[in-house]
Design a protein around this motif. Structure first.
Motif, short mmCIF file in Angstrom:
data_model
loop_
_atom_site.label_atom_id
_atom_site.label_comp_id
_atom_site.label_asym_id
_atom_site.label_seq_id
_atom_site.Cartn_x
_atom_site.Cartn_y
_atom_site.Cartn_z
N ILE A 183 0.64 -0.92 -0.42
CA ILE A 183 0.24 0.19 0.01
C ILE A 183 0.82 1.64 0.20
O ILE A 183 0.95 1.74 1.49
N ASN A 184 1.10 2.19 -1.03
CA ASN A 184 2.38 2.69 -1.31
C ASN A 184 1.85 4.42 -0.69
O ASN A 184 2.50 4.82 -0.43
N ASP A 185 0.66 4.29 -0.32
CA ASP A 185 -0.03 5.26 -0.19
C ASP A 185 0.24 5.37 1.50
O ASP A 185 0.22 6.77 1.98
N VAL A 186 0.65 4.56 2.46
CA VAL A 186 1.04 4.33 3.84
C VAL A 186 2.00 5.83 4.08
O VAL A 186 3.26 5.14 3.57
N ASP A 187 1.90 6.30 4.73
CA ASP A 187 3.04 6.73 5.17
C ASP A 187 3.56 6.67 6.65
O ASP A 187 5.24 6.53 6.55
N SER A 188 3.26 6.10 7.46
CA SER A 188 3.48 5.28 9.02
C SER A 188 2.39 4.00 9.60
O SER A 188 0.76 4.60 9.19
N ALA A 189 2.70 3.16 10.24
CA ALA A 189 1.97 3.00 10.96
C ALA A 189 2.93 2.50 11.75
O ALA A 189 3.87 1.78 12.80
N GLU A 190 1.54 1.68 13.23
CA GLU A 190 1.26 1.10 13.96
C GLU A 190 0.85 -0.17 14.34
O GLU A 190 -0.82 -0.09 14.06
N VAL A 191 1.35 -1.31 14.87
CA VAL A 191 0.56 -2.33 14.69
C VAL A 191 0.68 -3.03 15.91
O VAL A 191 1.76 -3.06 17.03
N SER A 192 -0.52 -3.08 17.33
CA SER A 192 -0.35 -3.73 18.25
C SER A 192 -1.15 -5.21 18.11
O SER A 192 -1.91 -5.21 18.39
N VAL A 193 -0.10 -6.27 18.62
CA VAL A 193 -0.25 -7.32 18.31
C VAL A 193 -0.66 -7.68 20.32
O VAL A 193 0.65 -8.51 20.85
N SER A 194 -1.68 -8.60 20.88
CA SER A 194 -1.99 -9.17 22.33
C SER A 194 -2.32 -10.76 21.73
O SER A 194 -2.97 -11.32 21.32
N LYS A 195 -1.21 -11.49 22.90
CA LYS A 195 -1.76 -12.59 23.17
C LYS A 195 -3.14 -12.34 24.24
O LYS A 195 -2.21 -12.11 25.26
N LEU A 196 -4.51 -12.95 24.01
CA LEU A 196 -5.10 -13.02 24.78
C LEU A 196 -4.84 -14.10 26.12
O LEU A 196 -4.55 -15.31 25.67
N ASN A 197 -5.13 -14.05 27.76
CA ASN A 197 -5.07 -14.90 28.80
C ASN A 197 -3.88 -15.99 28.13
O ASN A 197 -3.49 -17.03 28.18
N PRO A 198 -1.95 -15.33 28.23
CA PRO A 198 -0.96 -15.38 28.14
C PRO A 198 -0.75 -16.84 28.85
O PRO A 198 -1.36 -16.50 30.41
N PRO A 199 -0.36 -17.89 28.80
CA PRO A 199 0.07 -19.12 29.79
C PRO A 199 1.61 -18.67 29.91
O PRO A 199 2.46 -18.71 30.26
N ILE A 200 1.75 -17.73 31.45
CA ILE A 200 3.14 -17.02 32.16
C ILE A 200 2.88 -17.01 33.39
O ILE A 200 3.03 -16.29 34.46
N MET A 201 1.94 -17.56 34.19
CA MET A 201 1.82 -17.93 34.95
C MET A 201 0.74 -17.24 35.91
O MET A 201 2.05 -16.79 37.38
N GLY A 202 -0.04 -16.99 35.77
CA GLY A 202 -0.16 -14.84 36.64
C GLY A 202 -1.94 -15.31 35.99
O GLY A 202 -1.93 -15.46 34.64
N ASP A 203 -2.49 -14.54 36.69
CA ASP A 203 -4.05 -13.96 36.11
C ASP A 203 -3.56 -12.61 35.10
O ASP A 203 -3.22 -11.45 35.87
N VAL A 204 -3.39 -13.29 34.20
CA VAL A 204 -2.72 -11.92 33.17
C VAL A 204 -3.68 -11.92 32.00
O VAL A 204 -3.69 -12.70 31.21
N GLU A 205 -4.60 -10.68 31.91
CA GLU A 205 -5.22 -10.66 31.00
C GLU A 205 -5.15 -10.90 29.58
O GLU A 205 -5.24 -11.26 28.54
N SER A 206 -4.09 -9.43 28.88
CA SER A 206 -3.08 -10.19 27.19
C SER A 206 -1.58 -9.66 27.94
O SER A 206 -1.19 -8.94 28.51
N VAL A 207 -1.23 -9.53 26.55
CA VAL A 207 0.91 -8.93 27.00
C VAL A 207 0.22 -8.89 25.30
O VAL A 207 0.09 -9.41 24.26
N SER A 208 1.05 -7.48 25.62
CA SER A 208 1.38 -6.79 23.93
C SER A 208 2.18 -6.53 23.39
O SER A 208 3.25 -6.40 24.22
N VAL A 209 2.69 -6.52 22.26
CA VAL A 209 3.88 -6.59 21.13
C VAL A 209 3.16 -5.06 20.30
O VAL A 209 2.72 -5.27 19.79
N ILE A 210 4.12 -4.01 20.44
CA ILE A 210 3.93 -2.94 19.62
C ILE A 210 4.87 -1.79 18.88
O ILE A 210 6.06 -2.07 19.74
N LEU A 211 4.51 -2.59 17.72
CA LEU A 211 5.84 -1.90 16.72
C LEU A 211 5.19 -0.34 15.59
O LEU A 211 3.46 -0.62 15.26
N GLU A 212 6.05 -0.20 15.46
CA GLU A 212 5.33 1.28 14.39
C GLU A 212 6.99 1.72 13.57
O GLU A 212 8.14 1.23 14.05
#
Length: 118
Positions: free
Chosen positions: A86-115
């Motif tokens: 998509i040539n018209d895009v000048d910048s972008a930010e994406v957030s990918v979140s894993k819901l209920n990650p298996p990390i031995m705790g009560d965590v709703e989600s873990v996210s990675v954000i790249l731009e």
């Protein structure tokens, strides 16, 4: 200039370093924001002159279907595809979140954000 946001794209995918994640999979949430010059399509009302959010959604879903160990890797692939396709895009930010990650705790989600900018 303007922004287009896709909020809460829900996907079931098989990302992660654990064997169980590759077999069972997990639920994910993806949020995406792109910046582009939207003044032309705001006047013309033509889809051909704007960034098509259907195309953005397809990129996210296709990249999420390819297994990765790390969320960072998936997010980078999404950004790469957006700038490649998509040539018209000048910048972008994406957030990918894993819901209920298996990390031995009560965590709703873990996210990675790249731009990135063109």
């Amino acid at each position: 200039m303007g922004k287009i946001r896709l909020n809460n794209i829900r996907v079931h995918a098989n990302h992660g370093c654990l064997k169980e994640e590759a077999i069972i999979g997990s639920d994910y949430r993806v949020d995406l924001e792109v910046s582009a010059n939207l003044s032309g399509p705001a006047e013309s009302d033509r889809l051909s002159e704007t960034v098509d959010y259907v195309h953005l959604n397809r990129i996210v879903k296709e990249e999420m279907s390819i297994k990765s160990n790390l969320l960072e890797h998936v997010a980078k692939r999404v950004l790469n595809r957006i700038f490649d396709e998509i040539n018209d895009v000048d910048s972008a930010e994406v957030s990918v979140s894993k819901l209920n990650p298996p990390i031995m705790g009560d965590v709703e989600s873990v996210s990675v954000i790249l731009e990135a900018k063109r």
